[in-house]
Design a protein around this motif. Structure first.
Motif, PDB file in Angstrom:
ATOM      1  N   GLY A 108      47.287 -35.993  19.881  1.00 27.47           N
ATOM      2  CA  GLY A 108      47.018 -34.655  20.391  1.00 27.47           C
ATOM      3  C   GLY A 108      45.905 -34.696  21.417  1.00 27.47           C
ATOM      4  N   VAL A 109      45.831 -33.617  22.178  1.00 27.46           N
ATOM      5  CA  VAL A 109      44.851 -33.491  23.240  1.00 27.46           C
ATOM      6  C   VAL A 109      44.151 -32.144  23.093  1.00 27.46           C
ATOM      7  CG1 VAL A 109      44.511 -33.444  25.747  1.00 27.46           C
ATOM      8  CG2 VAL A 109      46.330 -34.843  24.768  1.00 27.46           C
ATOM      9  N   ALA A 166      38.710 -33.918  24.019  1.00 27.20           N
ATOM     10  CA  ALA A 166      38.971 -35.039  23.116  1.00 27.20           C
ATOM     11  C   ALA A 166      40.476 -35.257  23.011  1.00 27.20           C
ATOM     12  CB  ALA A 166      38.376 -34.773  21.736  1.00 27.20           C
ATOM     13  N   ALA A 167      40.832 -36.426  22.516  1.00 23.33           N
ATOM     14  CA  ALA A 167      42.230 -36.751  22.236  1.00 23.33           C
ATOM     15  C   ALA A 167      42.237 -37.653  21.011  1.00 23.33           C
ATOM     16  CB  ALA A 167      42.874 -37.454  23.424  1.00 23.33           C
ATOM     17  N   PHE A 168      43.337 -37.621  20.270  1.00 22.12           N
ATOM     18  CA  PHE A 168      43.427 -38.458  19.081  1.00 22.12           C
ATOM     19  C   PHE A 168      44.762 -39.166  19.005  1.00 22.12           C
ATOM     20  CE2 PHE A 168      44.711 -34.191  17.798  1.00 22.12           C
ATOM     21  CZ  PHE A 168      45.877 -34.398  17.079  1.00 22.12           C
ATOM     22  N   SER A 169      44.731 -40.326  18.374  1.00 23.48           N
ATOM     23  CA  SER A 169      45.905 -41.168  18.172  1.00 23.48           C
ATOM     24  C   SER A 169      45.729 -41.805  16.794  1.00 23.48           C
ATOM     25  CB  SER A 169      45.950 -42.227  19.280  1.00 23.48           C
ATOM     26  OG  SER A 169      47.010 -43.122  19.080  1.00 23.48           O
ATOM     27  N   CYS A 170      46.574 -41.425  15.839  1.00 22.79           N
ATOM     28  CA  CYS A 170      46.364 -41.853  14.455  1.00 22.79           C
ATOM     29  C   CYS A 170      47.671 -42.303  13.807  1.00 22.79           C
ATOM     30  CB  CYS A 170      45.803 -40.698  13.625  1.00 22.79           C
ATOM     31  SG  CYS A 170      44.361 -39.904  14.345  1.00 22.79           S
ATOM     32  N   PRO A 171      47.644 -43.457  13.151  1.00 23.99           N
ATOM     33  CA  PRO A 171      48.819 -43.882  12.389  1.00 23.99           C
ATOM     34  C   PRO A 171      48.909 -43.070  11.097  1.00 23.99           C
ATOM     35  CG  PRO A 171      47.062 -45.481  12.137  1.00 23.99           C
ATOM     36  CD  PRO A 171      46.567 -44.447  13.095  1.00 23.99           C
ATOM     37  N   VAL A 172      50.119 -42.691  10.711  1.00 22.22           N
ATOM     38  CA  VAL A 172      50.340 -41.930   9.481  1.00 22.22           C
ATOM     39  C   VAL A 172      51.601 -42.424   8.794  1.00 22.22           C
ATOM     40  CG1 VAL A 172      49.184 -39.833  10.320  1.00 22.22           C
ATOM     41  CG2 VAL A 172      51.639 -40.102  10.688  1.00 22.22           C
ATOM     42  N   ARG A 173      51.802 -41.955   7.608  1.00 19.89           N
ATOM     43  CA  ARG A 173      53.056 -42.164   6.880  1.00 19.89           C
ATOM     44  C   ARG A 173      53.571 -40.782   6.528  1.00 19.89           C
ATOM     45  NH1 ARG A 173      54.683 -46.703   6.406  1.00 19.89           N
ATOM     46  NH2 ARG A 173      53.882 -48.672   5.739  1.00 19.89           N
ATOM     47  N   LEU A 198      51.361 -32.898  10.454  1.00 21.82           N
ATOM     48  CA  LEU A 198      50.129 -33.688  10.328  1.00 21.82           C
ATOM     49  C   LEU A 198      49.315 -33.656  11.624  1.00 21.82           C
ATOM     50  CD1 LEU A 198      51.450 -36.810   8.381  1.00 21.82           C
ATOM     51  CD2 LEU A 198      49.845 -35.086   7.526  1.00 21.82           C
ATOM     52  N   ALA A 199      49.989 -33.720  12.761  1.00 24.56           N
ATOM     53  CA  ALA A 199      49.295 -33.675  14.052  1.00 24.56           C
ATOM     54  C   ALA A 199      48.612 -32.328  14.256  1.00 24.56           C
ATOM     55  CB  ALA A 199      50.271 -33.957  15.185  1.00 24.56           C
ATOM     56  N   VAL A 200      49.314 -31.255  13.941  1.00 33.73           N
ATOM     57  CA  VAL A 200      48.720 -29.918  14.071  1.00 33.73           C
ATOM     58  C   VAL A 200      47.530 -29.789  13.127  1.00 33.73           C
ATOM     59  CG1 VAL A 200      49.122 -27.455  13.681  1.00 33.73           C
ATOM     60  CG2 VAL A 200      50.831 -28.818  14.892  1.00 33.73           C
ATOM     61  N   ASN A 201      47.695 -30.233  11.890  1.00 34.44           N
ATOM     62  CA  ASN A 201      46.615 -30.173  10.912  1.00 34.44           C
ATOM     63  C   ASN A 201      45.387 -30.934  11.417  1.00 34.44           C
ATOM     64  OD1 ASN A 201      45.662 -29.459   8.169  1.00 34.44           O
ATOM     65  ND2 ASN A 201      45.694 -31.661   7.867  1.00 34.44           N
ATOM     66  N   TYR A 202      45.602 -32.136  11.942  1.00 32.90           N
ATOM     67  CA  TYR A 202      44.498 -32.958  12.445  1.00 32.90           C
ATOM     68  C   TYR A 202      43.792 -32.240  13.594  1.00 32.90           C
ATOM     69  CZ  TYR A 202      41.999 -37.274  13.567  1.00 32.90           C
ATOM     70  OH  TYR A 202      41.035 -38.216  13.780  1.00 32.90           O
ATOM     71  N   GLY A 203      44.563 -31.704  14.531  1.00 29.42           N
ATOM     72  CA  GLY A 203      43.989 -31.018  15.684  1.00 29.42           C
ATOM     73  C   GLY A 203      43.220 -29.763  15.309  1.00 29.42           C
ATOM     74  N   VAL A 204      43.780 -28.960  14.421  1.00 31.45           N
ATOM     75  CA  VAL A 204      43.100 -27.731  13.993  1.00 31.45           C
ATOM     76  C   VAL A 204      41.820 -28.080  13.240  1.00 31.45           C
ATOM     77  CG1 VAL A 204      43.277 -25.695  12.493  1.00 31.45           C
ATOM     78  CG2 VAL A 204      45.176 -26.300  13.999  1.00 31.45           C
ATOM     79  N   LYS A 205      41.890 -29.088  12.360  1.00 28.68           N
ATOM     80  CA  LYS A 205      40.681 -29.521  11.643  1.00 28.68           C
ATOM     81  C   LYS A 205      39.614 -29.996  12.618  1.00 28.68           C
ATOM     82  CE  LYS A 205      41.989 -31.078   7.051  1.00 28.68           C
ATOM     83  NZ  LYS A 205      42.254 -32.247   6.205  1.00 28.68           N
ATOM     84  N   TRP A 206      40.003 -30.808  13.606  1.00 31.41           N
ATOM     85  CA  TRP A 206      39.042 -31.327  14.563  1.00 31.41           C
ATOM     86  C   TRP A 206      38.361 -30.166  15.285  1.00 31.41           C
ATOM     87  CZ3 TRP A 206      37.275 -31.177  19.419  1.00 31.41           C
ATOM     88  CH2 TRP A 206      36.424 -32.190  19.826  1.00 31.41           C
ATOM     89  N   CYS A 207      39.153 -29.220  15.751  1.00 32.36           N
ATOM     90  CA  CYS A 207      38.596 -28.092  16.501  1.00 32.36           C
ATOM     91  C   CYS A 207      37.653 -27.253  15.636  1.00 32.36           C
ATOM     92  CB  CYS A 207      39.719 -27.213  17.051  1.00 32.36           C
ATOM     93  SG  CYS A 207      40.606 -27.976  18.417  1.00 32.36           S
ATOM     94  N   THR A 208      38.087 -26.900  14.441  1.00 25.67           N
ATOM     95  CA  THR A 208      37.234 -26.061  13.592  1.00 25.67           C
ATOM     96  C   THR A 208      35.985 -26.819  13.141  1.00 25.67           C
ATOM     97  OG1 THR A 208      38.585 -26.571  11.632  1.00 25.67           O
ATOM     98  CG2 THR A 208      39.108 -24.545  12.833  1.00 25.67           C
ATOM     99  N   ASN A 209      36.109 -28.117  12.884  1.00 23.63           N
ATOM    100  CA  ASN A 209      34.940 -28.919  12.492  1.00 23.63           C
ATOM    101  C   ASN A 209      33.940 -29.100  13.627  1.00 23.63           C
ATOM    102  OD1 ASN A 209      35.841 -29.267   9.869  1.00 23.63           O
ATOM    103  ND2 ASN A 209      36.750 -31.263  10.263  1.00 23.63           N
ATOM    104  N   HIS A 210      34.395 -28.929  14.862  1.00 22.45           N
ATOM    105  CA  HIS A 210      33.513 -29.074  16.017  1.00 22.45           C
ATOM    106  C   HIS A 210      33.103 -27.718  16.608  1.00 22.45           C
ATOM    107  CE1 HIS A 210      34.858 -33.235  15.647  1.00 22.45           C
ATOM    108  NE2 HIS A 210      33.765 -33.545  16.311  1.00 22.45           N
ATOM    109  N   GLY A 211      33.265 -26.670  15.822  1.00 24.98           N
ATOM    110  CA  GLY A 211      32.751 -25.357  16.209  1.00 24.98           C
ATOM    111  C   GLY A 211      33.636 -24.515  17.096  1.00 24.98           C
ATOM    112  N   PHE A 212      34.872 -24.915  17.305  1.00 23.21           N
ATOM    113  CA  PHE A 212      35.788 -24.105  18.104  1.00 23.21           C
ATOM    114  C   PHE A 212      36.466 -23.085  17.192  1.00 23.21           C
ATOM    115  CE2 PHE A 212      35.487 -28.161  20.341  1.00 23.21           C
ATOM    116  CZ  PHE A 212      35.167 -27.736  21.622  1.00 23.21           C
ATOM    117  N   SER A 213      36.208 -21.818  17.428  1.00 29.50           N
ATOM    118  CA  SER A 213      36.794 -20.777  16.576  1.00 29.50           C
ATOM    119  C   SER A 213      37.825 -19.949  17.325  1.00 29.50           C
ATOM    120  CB  SER A 213      35.703 -19.873  16.008  1.00 29.50           C
ATOM    121  OG  SER A 213      34.993 -19.252  17.067  1.00 29.50           O
ATOM    122  N   GLN A 214      37.951 -20.143  18.619  1.00 29.32           N
ATOM    123  CA  GLN A 214      38.965 -19.465  19.424  1.00 29.32           C
ATOM    124  C   GLN A 214      39.646 -20.517  20.293  1.00 29.32           C
ATOM    125  OE1 GLN A 214      36.602 -16.625  21.639  1.00 29.32           O
ATOM    126  NE2 GLN A 214      37.253 -14.990  20.274  1.00 29.32           N
TER     127      GLN A 214
END
Length: 130
Positions: A9-10, A20-27, A37-53
């Motif tokens: 994701g980007v 930021a961008a991410f590249s993660c192996p998953v099962r 999983l990609a959406v979950n990772y991206g939303v978590k990253w954004c909310t954990n880094h203070g992006f609320s909008q």
């Protein structure tokens, strides 16, 4: 059965520049599972880094509709419930985009398949606007 896959994701700012961008192996069990999983990772990253909008774009119409409708009934896509919960504390506009618009995320997902660790790239790494 779980299959080896990759997610990518980007995250961009208001000007379209890389944050930021991410590249993660998953099962996962399916391509829809990988998309969730990609959406979950991206939303978590954004909310954990203070992006609320922010705008959340994805090329999976199924996952997009499930999130928009807060449809958490699909037992195979358990991450949808977590995504909906994460989104409760943020103002997120969910949008479907074409496959062509997600080429970078698709490339990052393909890259992840050959990795054994998560990779996070940021504009601080020299990536970003040209």
């Amino acid at each position: 059965m779980l299959y080896k896959a990759g997610i990518g994701g980007v995250i961009r700012d208001n000007n379209g520049d890389l944050v930021a961008a991410f590249s993660c192996p998953v099962r996962c069990e399916s391509n829809n599972g990988a998309d969730a999983l990609a959406v979950n990772y991206g939303v978590k990253w954004c909310t954990n880094h203070g992006f609320s909008q922010f705008i959340l774009e994805m090329d999976s119409m199924l996952i997009c509709k499930m999130i928009q409708n807060k449809d958490t009934t699909n037992l195979k896509l358990k991450k949808i419930e977590e995504i909906v919960q994460l989104m409760a504390n943020a103002e997120i506009y969910v949008s479907h985009c074409s496959r062509e618009a997600s080429e970078v995320a698709d490339f990052l997902a393909e890259l992840a398949i050959g990795q054994d660790h998560d990779s996070i790239f940021s504009s601080n790494d020299g990536w970003g606007s040209a």
